[in-house]
Design a protein around this motif. Structure first.
Motif, short mmCIF file in Angstrom:
data_model
loop_
_atom_site.label_atom_id
_atom_site.label_comp_id
_atom_site.label_asym_id
_atom_site.label_seq_id
_atom_site.Cartn_x
_atom_site.Cartn_y
_atom_site.Cartn_z
N UNK A 85 0.99 -1.23 -0.04
CA UNK A 85 -0.03 -0.15 0.21
C UNK A 85 0.76 1.14 -0.05
N UNK A 86 0.72 2.28 -0.40
CA UNK A 86 1.20 3.55 -0.78
C UNK A 86 0.17 5.13 -0.48
N UNK A 87 0.70 5.53 0.41
CA UNK A 87 -0.16 6.80 1.05
C UNK A 87 0.38 8.16 0.69
N UNK A 88 0.13 8.92 -0.04
CA UNK A 88 0.02 10.17 -0.75
C UNK A 88 -0.26 11.30 -0.06
N UNK A 89 0.16 12.60 0.24
CA UNK A 89 -1.09 13.35 0.98
C UNK A 89 -0.50 14.92 1.03
N UNK A 101 2.32 21.25 4.33
CA UNK A 101 3.34 19.95 4.37
C UNK A 101 3.15 18.86 3.13
N UNK A 102 3.93 17.89 3.02
CA UNK A 102 3.73 17.10 2.09
C UNK A 102 4.53 15.46 2.90
N UNK A 162 10.69 20.41 1.05
CA UNK A 162 11.87 19.87 0.66
C UNK A 162 13.10 20.14 1.23
N UNK A 163 13.44 21.19 1.97
CA UNK A 163 14.41 21.67 2.27
C UNK A 163 15.22 20.49 3.09
N UNK A 164 14.22 19.97 4.20
CA UNK A 164 15.16 18.43 5.24
C UNK A 164 13.46 17.62 4.52
N UNK A 165 13.84 16.27 4.47
CA UNK A 165 12.90 15.76 5.10
C UNK A 165 13.04 14.67 5.59
N UNK A 166 12.44 13.88 7.07
CA UNK A 166 12.42 13.22 8.20
C UNK A 166 11.31 11.64 8.18
N UNK A 167 12.50 10.73 7.70
CA UNK A 167 11.73 9.51 7.66
C UNK A 167 11.59 8.49 9.03
N UNK A 168 10.18 7.76 9.15
CA UNK A 168 9.93 6.70 9.57
C UNK A 168 10.21 5.14 8.79
#
Length: 409
Positions: free
Chosen positions: A273-277, A316-317, A364-370
């Motif tokens: 499953x993929x989710x984009x918001x 927010x993206x 997109x200057x910084x992306x915080x992953x989890x």
């Protein structure tokens, strides 16, 4: 008295709906079909609330013939937390007979607290020893507040298609807002919440956002609570005019898309499953707590690994991908998941006042992953009612354990 009346209103309509139970196997017009109610005791945990105790009731039913009507669902929370918070909520998606229309609702009453860290994707976890040079605290700052939320939208199906169009009303009232840190605060330094609101002309102690929404939905999933295939899309334009009670006029745009790729036709529970918001400020300004934020989507499922409200900004993206698979060869009871997500925020529009330069970060200057993994226990195979337990890890020591009803998205 007002609080009691509000609670009564909050749960009256679902109670009236659910009281019209029809548990027979035969379809009867104007009655619920295959109704089920799970008064699940809740013992859960997440970074924003700590441990939570209470009830998380879940109900599912068909408003029409199951052969031509999608499954309706309601999820509630009546919780007390180890951080001395009270959380009452009711979220629902209701499909009328033959999918002729749908109702989407999000009702909440919170007596709660939550840390805030400032705006944008680069805010530190810990409170900076030396607040940023613009005189604004940078890092974890605690907030107490009361939230009343009432969102309800009605969407009509377009012919026999998968598309729905409709309008809604939304109301957010934040009151009794206070900011504090564990140490004695410096009177010459401003809290991020207060600095932003004062610079934008909002009262930092209370504010209201009230308006209407224009909604377009494509509902193509086989089952909303736990999809195995196809896709879903939601576009919502929110208008917050002052004449409807908002402190200032503004507008926002929400884009939400989800797709489910089945990996095994014989075991449809095996999928990706993929989710984009995306959530964007289109015009005007929003109060601080109404800005797009991680974990503040309708079901509070975005940003596993980070506390609700950990990142916030004018725009927010968010993106997430999840691999779901069964753990048993011939049964569907137990399953598991592996997931990864990422979020980016803009700090907001600069204004020539104290602290304004700390709001100028761009998307997109910084992306915080989890990332993380989870266990699934399906307690109702026909309706795919599932208990989900996840552990997620983020950057800079952020992590969290999450226990929920049904799949994350």
């Amino acid at each position: 008295m007002k609080t009691a009346l509000f609670f009564g209103y909050l749960f009256l309509i679902p109670s009236l709906l659910l009281s019209q139970e029809n548990t027979t196997g035969n379809y009867t017009p104007n009655k619920f079909h295959q109704f089920s109610f799970i008064p699940l005791p809740a013992v859960a945990s997440n970074p924003a609330n700590g441990w939570m105790f209470g009830f998380a009731p879940s109900a599912s039913w068909y408003m029409g013939n199951p052969k031509s009507t999608k499954l309706s669902n309601l999820v509630g929370n009546l919780l007390y937390t180890t951080k001395k918070q009270w959380i009452f909520s009711s979220r629902h998606t209701v499909y009328l007979a033959d999918n002729s229309a749908m109702l989407i609702g999000d009702w909440r009453y919170f007596l709660t607290s939550q840390p805030t860290f400032g705006l944008g994707s680069s805010t530190p976890n810990a409170l900076a020893e030396n607040p940023n040079r613009y005189g604004v605290y940078w890092g974890e700052q605690q907030m107490d507040f009361t939230l009343i939320r009432f969102y309800e939208a009605y969407l009509k199906r377009v012919g026999d298609s998968k598309f729905y169009l409709g309008v809604g009303y939304h109301l957010d009232i934040h009151t009794r807002i206070s900011n504090f840190i564990s140490e004695t605060s410096d009177p010459l330094v401003v809290f991020a919440h207060e600095d932003y609101n004062l610079s934008k002309g909002f009262d930092p102690d209370r504010y209201t956002l009230s308006g209407v929404t224009l909604n377009a939905v494509m509902e193509n999933r086989d089952m909303a609570v736990s999809p195995y295939e196809r896709n879903f899309a939601w576009m919502q334009y929110k208008i917050n005019p002052a004449f409807l009670g908002s402190d200032q006029s503004s507008s926002t745009l929400l884009l939400d898309y989800r797709h489910y790729f089945n990996l095994n036709p014989q075991r449809k529970r095996h999928l990706i499953g993929v989710w984009g918001m995306g959530n964007f400020l289109i015009s005007g300004d929003l109060p601080y707590m109404n800005l797009p934020s991680i974990g503040w989507d309708m079901f509070g499922r975005s940003g596993r690994a980070y506390a609700q409200g950990r990142f916030r900004g004018a725009n927010m993206v968010y993106g997430e991908a999840e691999w779901r698979f069964p753990l048993q060869k011939n049964k569907e009871t137990f399953g598991a998941t592996v997931f990864v997500n990422g979020a980016t925020f803009s700090g907001g529009k600069p204004v020539p006042m104290l602290g304004s330069k700390s709001y100028s970060e761009k998307l997109f200057e910084k992306i915080n992953p989890g990332y993380g993994l989870g266990l699934r226990v399906m307690i109702n195979k026909e309706k795919r009612t599932t208990i989900a337990a996840d552990y997620a890890i983020g950057q800079k020591g952020n992590s969290g354990f999450y226990l929920n009803i049904n799949e994350t998205f």
